[in-house]
Design a protein around this motif. Structure first.
Motif, PDB file in Angstrom:
ATOM      1  N   VAL A  74      -0.548  -3.338  -8.681  1.00 48.37           N
ATOM      2  CA  VAL A  74      -1.850  -2.785  -8.302  1.00 48.37           C
ATOM      3  C   VAL A  74      -2.895  -3.886  -8.163  1.00 48.37           C
ATOM      4  N   LEU A  75      -2.799  -4.884  -9.035  1.00 46.74           N
ATOM      5  CA  LEU A  75      -3.802  -5.928  -9.019  1.00 46.74           C
ATOM      6  C   LEU A  75      -3.597  -6.945  -7.909  1.00 46.74           C
ATOM      7  N   SER A  76      -2.391  -6.989  -7.361  1.00 44.39           N
ATOM      8  CA  SER A  76      -2.138  -8.087  -6.431  1.00 44.39           C
ATOM      9  C   SER A  76      -1.773  -7.675  -5.015  1.00 44.39           C
ATOM     10  N   ASP A  88      -3.885   6.886  -2.807  1.00 42.42           N
ATOM     11  CA  ASP A  88      -4.811   7.609  -3.677  1.00 42.42           C
ATOM     12  C   ASP A  88      -5.470   6.729  -4.710  1.00 42.42           C
ATOM     13  N   LEU A  89      -5.377   5.442  -4.539  1.00 41.92           N
ATOM     14  CA  LEU A  89      -5.854   4.533  -5.578  1.00 41.92           C
ATOM     15  C   LEU A  89      -7.345   4.701  -5.831  1.00 41.92           C
ATOM     16  N   TYR A  90      -7.748   4.507  -7.084  1.00 43.98           N
ATOM     17  CA  TYR A  90      -9.150   4.617  -7.443  1.00 43.98           C
ATOM     18  C   TYR A  90      -9.964   3.564  -6.710  1.00 43.98           C
ATOM     19  N   PRO A  91     -11.138   3.956  -6.254  1.00 43.43           N
ATOM     20  CA  PRO A  91     -11.977   3.052  -5.453  1.00 43.43           C
ATOM     21  C   PRO A  91     -12.233   1.704  -6.123  1.00 43.43           C
ATOM     22  N   ILE A  92     -12.441   1.698  -7.410  1.00 39.64           N
ATOM     23  CA  ILE A  92     -12.733   0.427  -8.090  1.00 39.64           C
ATOM     24  C   ILE A  92     -11.656  -0.602  -7.811  1.00 39.64           C
ATOM     25  N   LEU A  93     -10.417  -0.112  -7.849  1.00 40.04           N
ATOM     26  CA  LEU A  93      -9.311  -1.063  -7.758  1.00 40.04           C
ATOM     27  C   LEU A  93      -8.970  -1.441  -6.337  1.00 40.04           C
ATOM     28  N   GLU A  94      -9.554  -0.704  -5.373  1.00 39.26           N
ATOM     29  CA  GLU A  94      -9.144  -0.952  -3.995  1.00 39.26           C
ATOM     30  C   GLU A  94      -9.485  -2.357  -3.544  1.00 39.26           C
ATOM     31  N   THR A  95     -10.559  -2.878  -4.091  1.00 40.31           N
ATOM     32  CA  THR A  95     -10.964  -4.198  -3.604  1.00 40.31           C
ATOM     33  C   THR A  95     -10.407  -5.325  -4.457  1.00 40.31           C
ATOM     34  N   VAL A  96      -9.761  -4.980  -5.550  1.00 38.83           N
ATOM     35  CA  VAL A  96      -9.246  -6.043  -6.417  1.00 38.83           C
ATOM     36  C   VAL A  96      -8.002  -6.657  -5.806  1.00 38.83           C
ATOM     37  N   GLN A  97      -8.009  -7.957  -5.742  1.00 34.55           N
ATOM     38  CA  GLN A  97      -6.766  -8.623  -5.349  1.00 34.55           C
ATOM     39  C   GLN A  97      -6.684  -9.958  -6.067  1.00 34.55           C
ATOM     40  N   LEU A  98      -5.869  -9.997  -7.076  1.00 31.31           N
ATOM     41  CA  LEU A  98      -5.704 -11.236  -7.828  1.00 31.31           C
ATOM     42  C   LEU A  98      -4.501 -12.010  -7.317  1.00 31.31           C
ATOM     43  N   SER A  99      -4.479 -13.279  -7.666  1.00 33.72           N
ATOM     44  CA  SER A  99      -3.284 -14.043  -7.317  1.00 33.72           C
ATOM     45  C   SER A  99      -2.123 -13.477  -8.125  1.00 33.72           C
ATOM     46  N   PRO A 100      -0.924 -13.551  -7.572  1.00 37.24           N
ATOM     47  CA  PRO A 100       0.222 -12.979  -8.281  1.00 37.24           C
ATOM     48  C   PRO A 100       0.373 -13.532  -9.692  1.00 37.24           C
TER      49      PRO A 100
END
Lengths: 341, 235, 296
Positions: A74-76, A88-100
């Motif tokens: 989910v984070l990457s 259906d992901l929660y909006p908060i997490l939609e923009t999160v993108q961390l390095s693997p």
């Protein structure tokens, strides 16, 4: 201390040798098998940390692997894919993108947190009740992963996880896990936990807080499992909750048990042996199926043979191949004995 | 009747019984004395088949029963009352006695007769017939387990520390009962720390020290020669 | 009024099944101090037997009886394959061998029959309904309650009034002492597995009666139920297992009625959380077992 270093060296060399062998054979399949094996090793070492020191069998381990894998995913998962992968992901997490690499760490931490939150009551239970409840915990984790569609895409496959796990990354983390497992075993916490494993009443009588120690061991094990799961996720790049249930539990249990639950050596060697046996049996199954010897497809043969092997090993050597002493200890003892004669 | 030769019992690295030899003839009451940790209970349990002997032999009327399991020993006529008493706490007194006669359960009539006989011999048990075994006092429990063992109509009774933890008045009662049993010609192997009382009822005695037989003879000989206090305190 | 009747019948029938299931598990545990992970597969065996004899012209009751007998046979096989080789060695070893045996049985079904669910013959009465206090009630539920009452009654009679039952209870308290009284160890253990198989077999028939098909993994859910019921009831108490079964059924049914559609999928997670709370309050379960002074 010397014995531990020797154990560390020997096992470390084995691990690196396995990676080297896979790489130099040049066959992609072998690299894949080796990478998966290192992931299994991380999981088995984690299980050893809890089981070997507390004496309690935990069936929940693979559940935390799933937690780690999904957290990291989910984070990457890249922004542009998130819409498709997790509609259906929660909006908060939609923009999160961390390095693997960060998400892998996060996966481990979240798994550890979940373990910390859920497991304390389990640690007060007697052996049999603890095992049973850990089994139920596995089912619950599986249920949540399967139905929390917003975070996991439900029972369907989750895809789009960025590939980041190479053979050598997995190997490196496996080595780190090895160090961690030995470090915990020799730490004060590890030793006190083992004392309580061997005699609960005596340990309590000298003031050891058995519950808290077990809890610490369990959290550490979940950390390993979460990291292992996240690593695996970034290797296969797509998976579903089905990958974190009984079959996998059976496999890592067999690795630990055949190798020897009480020793780190057992964890490592067990993983090596069972992976080898599993892959050999799998290819045998495939050959049989291709050759069309049997009328129907042969499935499940691998598990049957593995199950029989487990029963056989346990009846002959209930403690596994390395029931009590690490390989470093075994070798130093032999040398000492040889020196005296 | 029982002939034990060179018995060894090991608990892992601990060598609890180191070559004990003893014998008990028909109708005799032989007592096994010694301080704590001398290996008396381990010897009894090994003879009874409850734990495995690591060496030596146990012969019953010439038959080798060394590796016999506890059920087989009972069937051969050897009844054991361990030091831990092991009343079944949630079963009633009556049910405990029923189990004692397990091997004879088909012969309902004689089992019923024996049950009545036990209640005659131990009126306190009759009073508490339907009570759970765990609610009985220490002395009553001791009586119960002896009665239970007798329900199998054994030829020999292995009795381990019947006086353990009991008040002196009760201990007297127990030993009176043991003397009565001897008078009824029951063969008894009695383990006891209470050397004085044991030697009063016994025909012969063995003294164990640190897993070995340190002395043996008639009860009178042992009583005269041994410093009983030293025996108690392990000196 | 309707709702109350329906609720009560649901709890009673579900509870009856759960209680029987839990009893089979705790019986073996009490005597051997070992958890039987292959217990759920006894239901699978009963189901597949029904499926395999389904084509024959025998009356259904006979087929069901054969299925139950096969479950008992599988129970005894569990003892010989998974328990006896390692019983004396270590408690953990047995947990794992029974788990291995469970995997073995499931994969055998996978291999020799099919991974796909298979149909199972059911008597007409299972799909009929009857009016109770104005509420249509499935006959299945009535039959389940009747079977539970009958079996629980027989079981209680066995444990309280027969020598075998008393011997089994004694063995659960102190096996060695029971043996020193002449109680044959093997008979006790085999009886425990056979009775456990009988209970699982009957529950299996009733369980499959609700679903209509059998698949290799069908034993997982009943196993879990038996596990949880035993843990909350108290691992060493026969009455505790029965109590645990009914309590679990009560919790499950209540959740079924009260959870919204969305949350219903997570029902097991809720049940488990409640169980955790119970365990926080009473780690040894709700009922005390026979006193032994030993570790459970």
């Amino acid at each position: 201390m010397q014995r531990n270093i020797l154990t560390l060296l020997i096992l470390g060399v084995l691990i690196v040798a396995a990676a080297l062998l896979a790489q130099f054979m040049g066959i992609r399949l072998y690299e894949r098998i080796a990478t998966t094996m290192f992931v299994s090793m991380i999981l088995v070492l984690g299980l050893q940390v809890f089981m070997g020191n507390s004496g309690i069998l935990s069936f929940a381990h693979i559940g935390f692997m799933g937690v780690g894998a999904y957290t990291s995913a989910v984070l990457s998962i890249p922004d542009r894919m998130k819409g498709m992968a997790l509609p259906d992901l929660y909006p908060i997490l939609e923009t999160v993108q961390l390095s693997p690499y960060l998400s892998i760490l996060a996966g481990g931490l979240v798994a550890a947190l979940v373990a910390a939150a859920l497991s304390y009551p389990l640690m007060r239970l007697s052996d049999a009740a603890a095992v049973i409840t850990s089994f139920a915990l596995l089912v619950v984790l599986h249920t949540v992963l399967t139905h929390w569609s917003a975070m996991t895409n439900g029972p369907r496959t989750l895809f789009g996880i960025p590939e980041a796990t190479s053979l050598w990354l997995a190997c490196g983390v496996a080595l780190a896990a090895l160090v961690g497992a030995i470090a915990f075993k020799e730490s004060r916490a590890g030793q006190l936990l083992r004392a309580s494993r061997d005699d609960e009443v005596a340990a309590a009588a000298i003031g050891i807080d058995i519950t808290r120690l077990r809890w610490v061991g369990f959290i550490l094990a979940a950390l390993f499992a979460g990291i292992g799961g996240a690593l695996w996720g970034h290797f296969v790049t797509s998976f579903s909750p089905r990958a974190f249930y009984l079959k996998e539990t059976f496999l890592i249990l067999s690795m630990l048990v055949i190798g020897g639950a009480n020793t780190v050596t057992g964890a490592v060697i067990g993983t090596l042996i069972v992976t080898f046996a599993y892959e050999a049996l799998r290819s045998l199954e495939a050959t049989i199926n291709e050759a069309g010897i049997m009328a129907d497809q042969v499935i499940g043969l691998t598990e049957i043979v593995l199950a029989l092997a487990m029963i056989a090993v346990l009846s002959l050597r209930p403690g596994g191949l390395f029931p009590a002493r690490e390989i470093g200890t075994l070798l130093t003892l032999k040398r000492r004995k040889g020196g005296r004669s | 009747m029982i002939d034990v030769k060179d018995l060894h019992v090991r608990y892992g690295a601990v060598h609890a019984v180191r070559g004990v030899s003893l014998s008990v003839a028909d109708g005799e009451l032989v007592t096994l004395l010694g301080a704590n940790g001398a290996g008396k209970s381990s010897s009894i349990l090994a003879i009874a088949g409850a734990i495995k002997a690591s060496g030596g032999s146990v012969m019953l009327d010439g038959r080798d029963m060394t590796s016999a399991n506890p059920e087989a020993m009972l069937r051969a006529g050897v009844a054991t009352v361990p030091e831990t008493r092991d009343v079944f706490p949630d079963l009633t007194v009556d049910q405990n006695l029923t189990l004692g006669a397990y091997a004879r359960r088909r012969d309902r009539k004689s089992v019923a007769e024996d049950r009545a006989r036990m209640f005659d011999m131990f009126p306190r048990l009759a009073e508490r017939r339907e009570q759970a075994g765990g609610t009985l006092s220490g002395g009553e429990q001791q009586m119960l387990v002896i009665a239970r063992a007798l329900m199998s109509r054994p030829r020999i009774l292995l009795l381990d520390e019947p006086s353990l933890g009991l008040a002196p008045a009760i201990v007297d009662q127990i030993f009176q009962m043991i003397a009565d049993l001897k008078a009824q010609k029951l063969t008894i192997l009695l383990v006891e720390q209470n050397a004085r009382k044991a030697l009063q009822v016994a025909d012969r005695a063995y003294v164990l020290r640190l897993g070995e037989v340190a002395g043996s003879g008639t009860a009178r000989e042992i009583a005269a020669s041994t410093d009983l206090d030293a025996l108690y305190l392990g000196g | 009024m309707d709702f109350a009747v329906q609720f009560i019948i649901n709890v009673l029938s579900l509870g009856g099944a759960y209680a029987l299931m839990a009893l089979g598990l705790v019986l073996v545990y009490g005597i051997l101090k070992l958890v039987n992970f292959a217990y759920g597969e006894l239901i699978m065996v009963a189901g597949y037997t029904l499926h395999l004899v389904g084509g024959s012209p025998l009356p259904w009751l006979v087929m069901a009886a054969v299925a139950v007998v096969m479950a008992m046979v599988a129970g005894l096989a569990t003892d010989y394959v998974a328990f006896r080789p390692v019983r004396a060695k270590s408690v953990t070893a047995v947990l794992i061998t029974s788990f291995a045996f469970s995997t073995l049985l499931q994969n055998a079904a996978l291999l020799f029959i099919s991974p796909r669910p298979r149909s199972v013959p059911l008597p007409e009465i299972f799909s009929q309904s009857v009016m109770i206090a104005g509420t249509p009630t499935p006959m299945r539920d009535i039959i389940t309650i009747a079977a539970a009452v009958l079996l629980l009654g027989l079981f209680a009679f066995l444990m309280q009034k027969t020598v075998l039952g008393i011997a089994m209870r004694a063995a659960a308290t102190n096996f060695t002492m029971a043996r020193m009284l002449g109680v044959p160890a093997n008979l006790i253990i085999s009886s425990a597995f056979a009775i456990s198989g009988l209970l699982a077999g009957v529950v299996g028939i009733l369980w499959i009666g609700r679903i209509g098909t059998v698949a290799p993994a069908i034993g997982l859910e009943p196993l879990l139920i038996a596990f949880i019921a035993c843990v909350i009831g108290g691992m060493r108490s026969l009455q505790g297992a029965v109590l645990g079964g009914f309590l679990l059924a009560f919790i499950d049914t209540t959740l079924n009625y009260t959870l919204s559609q969305d949350l219903l999928k997570f029902r097991d997670a809720f049940t488990f959380s409640l169980v955790i709370l119970i365990l926080l309050w009473r780690p040894d379960g709700l009922m005390k077992g026979p006193a032994t002074g030993q570790r459970t």
